[in-house]
Design a protein around this motif. Sequence first.
Motif, mmCIF file in Angstrom:
data_model
loop_
_atom_site.group_PDB
_atom_site.id
_atom_site.type_symbol
_atom_site.label_atom_id
_atom_site.label_comp_id
_atom_site.label_asym_id
_atom_site.label_seq_id
_atom_site.Cartn_x
_atom_site.Cartn_y
_atom_site.Cartn_z
ATOM 1 N N THR A 1 -2.274 -4.045 -9.668
ATOM 2 C CA THR A 1 -2.298 -2.619 -9.150
ATOM 3 C C THR A 1 -3.657 -1.773 -9.487
ATOM 4 N N SER A 2 -4.106 -1.110 -8.373
ATOM 5 C CA SER A 2 -5.296 -0.210 -8.187
ATOM 6 C C SER A 2 -5.079 0.863 -7.737
ATOM 7 N N ARG A 3 -5.689 2.150 -7.853
ATOM 8 C CA ARG A 3 -5.637 3.238 -7.260
ATOM 9 C C ARG A 3 -7.296 3.547 -6.642
ATOM 10 N N TYR B 1 -4.797 9.956 -3.282
ATOM 11 C CA TYR B 1 -4.915 8.630 -3.384
ATOM 12 C C TYR B 1 -3.938 7.612 -2.823
ATOM 13 N N THR B 2 -4.541 6.570 -2.725
ATOM 14 C CA THR B 2 -3.362 5.187 -2.353
ATOM 15 C C THR B 2 -3.219 4.257 -3.305
ATOM 16 N N ASP B 3 -2.363 3.845 -3.842
ATOM 17 C CA ASP B 3 -2.042 2.587 -4.773
ATOM 18 C C ASP B 3 -1.742 1.342 -3.910
ATOM 19 N N TYR B 4 -2.498 0.558 -4.598
ATOM 20 C CA TYR B 4 -2.425 -1.115 -3.953
ATOM 21 C C TYR B 4 -1.729 -1.828 -5.003
ATOM 22 N N THR B 5 -0.745 -2.648 -4.394
ATOM 23 C CA THR B 5 -0.416 -3.559 -5.499
ATOM 24 C C THR B 5 -0.466 -4.959 -4.876
ATOM 25 N N THR C 1 -5.552 -0.278 -12.370
ATOM 26 C CA THR C 1 -4.600 0.577 -13.307
ATOM 27 C C THR C 1 -3.880 -0.208 -14.014
ATOM 28 N N ARG D 1 0.682 -1.183 0.010
ATOM 29 C CA ARG D 1 -0.070 0.059 -0.161
ATOM 30 C C ARG D 1 1.005 1.248 -0.050
#
Length: 371
Positions: free
Chosen positions: A341-343, A150-154, A310, A144
Amino acid sequence: MKTIRLYSILALAATMISSCTDDSLNMLTVVNEDGSCTREFSVRMDSAGLVGKENTRYSNIIEDAEWIKTWAIMGEEERHTYPMTANQYDSIQAILNDKGECRNVRDTVVVYATRTFADAEEMSKASNEVFGETGITSEIELDRSFKWFYTDYTFTETFRKIPDLELVPMTDYLTEDEISYGCTGYPNLVNGLDGNDAKKLLDDLESRSSKWTDANTFKDVFDVIYNNYDRIENAPVTKEEFRELEDSLWENMRNRDLTFEAETCYSEFFGTDAYSSIFNDEELPFKTRKIMNLASISIPYRLVMPGSITDSGNSFSEDNTAIFKVSGTYLIHSDYTISVTSRKTNIWACVITGIILFLAIGSFIIRIKRQ
């Protein structure tokens, strides 16, 4: 060994070139904003599993009280406490019979096992226990990255290769892309091809994958016989002579259908049934048995991430859900990694920033007016 001879190659070849999946088990993973994860397995069972909790393949889920078990009729949202009662089972079957449908309860009912974990590491450990009998293991990581607005999650999950099953390299017969396509559908090698060309490609892949299976099965059988040579009564040659004959044996058998004829090939080559005792010993460690079990595992996997995806990696995306297929056959050759990966937009950060800007602008205007 008879089961191996009759079915292993057919099962493996079919798995490598087919896009069909084993509908007995599906897997859903939901990554939550706080870093916790929810995993849900859905499985179809026969009457013994639906009513009596007897399911040998995935008994680890059924017997573990930490997994919440429910059941539902396919297409319906309402879930019921598992296991179902005998009356519920009979009622569903009666409805199917009244409709004149040639289906049973197993075709219409899905059992769900759901569990939420504090983090990815905890989920990884519990999932490995579920797959314990298959030998499949996975390692899961969740990164995270907070960036105020925003926060990116992989999310990354790596299913590890099952060691020591690939006695003959698959790449002697297939390219890495062909192996991946046969087991996962990615990369799509038939994209842009017309029907005839696609058929030619698939037929060629089937032929070469079968040749690899023949070679791998031959090596497996030969090694088991050699390593257990002292069990053979009235062996026609010594153990050392048997080893020297390996190349000759392969040349003799490489154009035979080893699915059905391995034992016959040995009998014909040596003019004796002395090796049949090895073929018929179910306790010997034939790796082909493990390969056959893995070849029957093809699990549809859906991954739901916070916010918008994303980068979906090597998945197919549908309604902001990444869709993969975990193929047991692929794990004979290499690891299989899922990475998405998402945002997620931080609404609260936008609100706070807006308030701060509003106050700053308001303060600036007040100071101007006072001057």
